[in-house]
Design a protein around this motif. Sequence first.
Motif, PDB file in Angstrom:
ATOM      1  N   ALA A 118     -26.948  -5.854  51.377  1.00  0.00           N
ATOM      2  CA  ALA A 118     -27.396  -5.149  50.333  1.00  0.00           C
ATOM      3  C   ALA A 118     -26.310  -4.542  49.314  1.00  0.00           C
ATOM      4  O   ALA A 118     -26.282  -4.382  48.032  1.00  0.00           O
ATOM      5  N   LEU A 119     -25.065  -4.090  49.855  1.00  0.00           N
ATOM      6  CA  LEU A 119     -23.919  -3.381  49.122  1.00  0.00           C
ATOM      7  C   LEU A 119     -23.595  -4.198  47.940  1.00  0.00           C
ATOM      8  O   LEU A 119     -23.108  -4.048  46.654  1.00  0.00           O
ATOM      9  N   THR A 120     -23.291  -5.724  48.682  1.00  0.00           N
ATOM     10  CA  THR A 120     -22.830  -6.849  47.658  1.00  0.00           C
ATOM     11  C   THR A 120     -23.634  -6.968  46.715  1.00  0.00           C
ATOM     12  O   THR A 120     -23.361  -7.215  45.401  1.00  0.00           O
ATOM     13  N   LEU A 121     -25.121  -7.141  46.906  1.00  0.00           N
ATOM     14  CA  LEU A 121     -25.866  -7.511  45.724  1.00  0.00           C
ATOM     15  C   LEU A 121     -25.962  -6.102  44.661  1.00  0.00           C
ATOM     16  O   LEU A 121     -25.996  -6.545  43.583  1.00  0.00           O
ATOM     17  N   ARG A 122     -25.723  -5.059  45.236  1.00  0.00           N
ATOM     18  CA  ARG A 122     -25.572  -3.815  44.240  1.00  0.00           C
ATOM     19  C   ARG A 122     -24.303  -3.908  43.570  1.00  0.00           C
ATOM     20  O   ARG A 122     -24.367  -3.893  42.208  1.00  0.00           O
ATOM     21  N   ALA A 123     -23.322  -4.159  44.215  1.00  0.00           N
ATOM     22  CA  ALA A 123     -22.088  -3.710  43.472  1.00  0.00           C
ATOM     23  C   ALA A 123     -21.406  -5.257  42.786  1.00  0.00           C
ATOM     24  O   ALA A 123     -20.801  -5.066  41.680  1.00  0.00           O
ATOM     25  N   LEU A 124     -21.876  -6.370  43.438  1.00  0.00           N
ATOM     26  CA  LEU A 124     -21.260  -7.718  42.662  1.00  0.00           C
ATOM     27  C   LEU A 124     -22.183  -8.058  41.696  1.00  0.00           C
ATOM     28  O   LEU A 124     -21.932  -8.409  40.534  1.00  0.00           O
ATOM     29  N   GLY A 125     -23.719  -8.019  42.224  1.00  0.00           N
ATOM     30  CA  GLY A 125     -24.654  -8.852  41.135  1.00  0.00           C
ATOM     31  C   GLY A 125     -25.192  -7.763  40.145  1.00  0.00           C
ATOM     32  O   GLY A 125     -26.061  -8.015  39.151  1.00  0.00           O
ATOM     33  N   GLY A 126     -25.236  -6.424  40.381  1.00  0.00           N
ATOM     34  CA  GLY A 126     -25.864  -5.613  39.657  1.00  0.00           C
ATOM     35  C   GLY A 126     -27.263  -5.233  39.526  1.00  0.00           C
ATOM     36  O   GLY A 126     -27.793  -4.791  38.941  1.00  0.00           O
ATOM     37  N   LEU A 127     -27.810  -5.687  40.867  1.00  0.00           N
ATOM     38  CA  LEU A 127     -29.240  -5.554  41.311  1.00  0.00           C
ATOM     39  C   LEU A 127     -29.465  -4.091  41.285  1.00  0.00           C
ATOM     40  O   LEU A 127     -28.709  -3.356  42.076  1.00  0.00           O
ATOM     41  N   ASN A 128     -30.655  -3.802  40.827  1.00  0.00           N
ATOM     42  CA  ASN A 128     -30.761  -2.476  41.150  1.00  0.00           C
ATOM     43  C   ASN A 128     -31.749  -2.113  42.731  1.00  0.00           C
ATOM     44  O   ASN A 128     -31.977  -3.262  43.329  1.00  0.00           O
ATOM     45  N   THR A 129     -31.782  -0.922  42.970  1.00  0.00           N
ATOM     46  CA  THR A 129     -32.172  -0.826  44.365  1.00  0.00           C
ATOM     47  C   THR A 129     -33.697  -1.540  44.516  1.00  0.00           C
ATOM     48  O   THR A 129     -33.953  -2.051  45.702  1.00  0.00           O
ATOM     49  N   ALA A 130     -34.363  -1.250  43.525  1.00  0.00           N
ATOM     50  CA  ALA A 130     -35.978  -1.810  43.507  1.00  0.00           C
ATOM     51  C   ALA A 130     -35.958  -3.670  43.991  1.00  0.00           C
ATOM     52  O   ALA A 130     -36.655  -4.109  44.791  1.00  0.00           O
ATOM     53  N   GLU A 131     -34.832  -4.069  43.238  1.00  0.00           N
ATOM     54  CA  GLU A 131     -34.791  -5.791  43.244  1.00  0.00           C
ATOM     55  C   GLU A 131     -34.179  -5.965  44.540  1.00  0.00           C
ATOM     56  O   GLU A 131     -34.742  -6.745  45.190  1.00  0.00           O
ATOM     57  N   ILE A 132     -33.284  -5.194  45.301  1.00  0.00           N
ATOM     58  CA  ILE A 132     -32.891  -5.586  46.480  1.00  0.00           C
ATOM     59  C   ILE A 132     -33.900  -5.305  47.503  1.00  0.00           C
ATOM     60  O   ILE A 132     -33.987  -6.040  48.453  1.00  0.00           O
ATOM     61  N   ALA A 133     -34.584  -4.171  47.473  1.00  0.00           N
ATOM     62  CA  ALA A 133     -35.654  -3.817  48.592  1.00  0.00           C
ATOM     63  C   ALA A 133     -36.824  -5.183  48.546  1.00  0.00           C
ATOM     64  O   ALA A 133     -37.220  -5.621  49.603  1.00  0.00           O
ATOM     65  N   ARG A 134     -36.905  -5.723  47.312  1.00  0.00           N
ATOM     66  CA  ARG A 134     -37.874  -6.920  47.428  1.00  0.00           C
ATOM     67  C   ARG A 134     -37.411  -8.215  47.923  1.00  0.00           C
ATOM     68  O   ARG A 134     -37.955  -8.739  48.871  1.00  0.00           O
ATOM     69  N   ALA A 135     -35.840  -8.413  48.080  1.00  0.00           N
ATOM     70  CA  ALA A 135     -35.219  -9.378  48.514  1.00  0.00           C
ATOM     71  C   ALA A 135     -35.391  -9.199  49.994  1.00  0.00           C
ATOM     72  O   ALA A 135     -35.528 -10.287  50.667  1.00  0.00           O
ATOM     73  N   PHE A 136     -35.266  -7.896  50.444  1.00  0.00           N
ATOM     74  CA  PHE A 136     -35.310  -7.701  51.940  1.00  0.00           C
ATOM     75  C   PHE A 136     -36.845  -7.398  52.530  1.00  0.00           C
ATOM     76  O   PHE A 136     -36.920  -7.184  53.749  1.00  0.00           O
ATOM     77  N   LEU A 137     -37.711  -7.388  51.560  1.00  0.00           N
ATOM     78  CA  LEU A 137     -39.257  -6.838  51.993  1.00  0.00           C
ATOM     79  C   LEU A 137     -39.315  -5.690  52.784  1.00  0.00           C
ATOM     80  O   LEU A 137     -40.047  -5.412  53.660  1.00  0.00           O
ATOM     81  N   VAL A 138     -38.456  -4.683  52.114  1.00  0.00           N
ATOM     82  CA  VAL A 138     -38.699  -3.445  52.468  1.00  0.00           C
ATOM     83  C   VAL A 138     -38.876  -2.371  51.343  1.00  0.00           C
ATOM     84  O   VAL A 138     -38.859  -2.894  50.215  1.00  0.00           O
ATOM     85  N   SER A 139     -39.337  -1.224  51.857  1.00  0.00           N
ATOM     86  CA  SER A 139     -39.511  -0.129  50.609  1.00  0.00           C
ATOM     87  C   SER A 139     -38.152   0.314  50.068  1.00  0.00           C
ATOM     88  O   SER A 139     -37.028   0.121  50.527  1.00  0.00           O
ATOM     89  N   GLU A 140     -38.412   0.651  48.753  1.00  0.00           N
ATOM     90  CA  GLU A 140     -37.210   0.909  47.912  1.00  0.00           C
ATOM     91  C   GLU A 140     -36.322   2.094  48.576  1.00  0.00           C
ATOM     92  O   GLU A 140     -35.143   2.295  48.657  1.00  0.00           O
ATOM     93  N   GLU A 141     -37.117   3.288  49.002  1.00  0.00           N
ATOM     94  CA  GLU A 141     -36.479   4.323  50.015  1.00  0.00           C
ATOM     95  C   GLU A 141     -35.693   3.752  50.931  1.00  0.00           C
ATOM     96  O   GLU A 141     -34.478   4.455  51.295  1.00  0.00           O
TER      97      GLU A 141
END
Length: 388
Positions: A118-141
């Motif tokens: 999750a951290l690498t997707l955020r820091a390296l790819g610039g994905l926002n929290t909602a996009e990462i949450a979808r990749a993991f099938l979990v809630s944004e919170e």
Amino acid sequence: MLEEAFRDEWGRVVASLVGFLGDFDRAEDAAQEAFAVAARTWPRTGPPDSPGAWLVTTARNRAIDRLRRERALAGKMHLLAEPEATVDEADDTLIKDERLELIFTCCHPALPLEGQVALTLRALGGLNTAEIARAFLVSEETMKRRLTRAKTKIRAAGIPFTVPGAHLLPERLDAVLAVLYLIYNEGYSGRVDLGAEAIRLGRVLAALLPDEPETYGLLALMLIHHARRRARFAGERGEDLVLLDDQDRSLWDLDRIAEGRAVLDRAIALGGRGAYVVQAAIASLQAHERVDWPQVAELYRRLAALTGSAVVELNRAVALAQAGDPAGALCAVDRLDLDGYLYFHSTRGELLRRLGRDGEARAAYRRALDLAVSTPERRFLTRRLEQL
């Protein structure tokens, strides 16, 4: 213009700043400030010759200004020893590309795997929290908490910003490959820049770890899939999803498929039998003019045994249906616990449609449509419903 720069340069800017400041939150704040400055100035002045260098230099200067404003100079005096280049003096050749260091920092074994990815997707790819949450099938919170815990752990444990020594690389490899795989998958769903970035980093890793078959397996998988990206969407704005059987093969990049198969051969020659090598073998089979679906189903069976993944079992069911057994495929799908997964319902809808159970197929497609986020997915499912 700015959106393109964000896609291309966000990871590099953040990586440079994490190495410079030693803090993820400060790095992201400074990067956001630099992009805000670009948004104000580039429409008037035009983009600089080297947008990446401009953004890195501007972000570093903004970070220094913020440190001064916070009057936290006591422990940060070393930062001020850096020459304060203005944005006009930015030189791309003088700024180190630190993205690989960023990946290995994010993928430190002190962090849980879900936090690493999750951290690498955020820091390296610039994905926002909602996009990462979808990749993991979990809630944004839930994802927000994971990111916060990962950043806190890095600060508290003093995790270094560096590529580990050769003797430590293998133990970090699984996490790094998982990161690249999810970054690529986000790119494959529409953000092609992330797909290309994952392939670039995959090449770097293959050069860094030349005897690791799974590195080659992942690289082969990404290359073969990426070769078909132009055929996956149709329409003036690329808003129509095109399934494999209906793709225009003249749009496939045959040279890249050939490269992917050569990389796969290298992985197999090294004794590769892991999950990424098996997935690359599946992708290679699907790129043939006549797909051997029974063999694809068998490879998915092997992959399910390796991963224990319900999503892999879903893909195996699709292969079974393509091999001529939609009824058996539906039985396999109905055993899976994937109610919140879009493709579970769209697959059920397709299988029910093939079996002539149109009413149940409509219900499945409607449930999939409720879960769909992207325009191509919604348009595809809407067409399927209209056809019933």
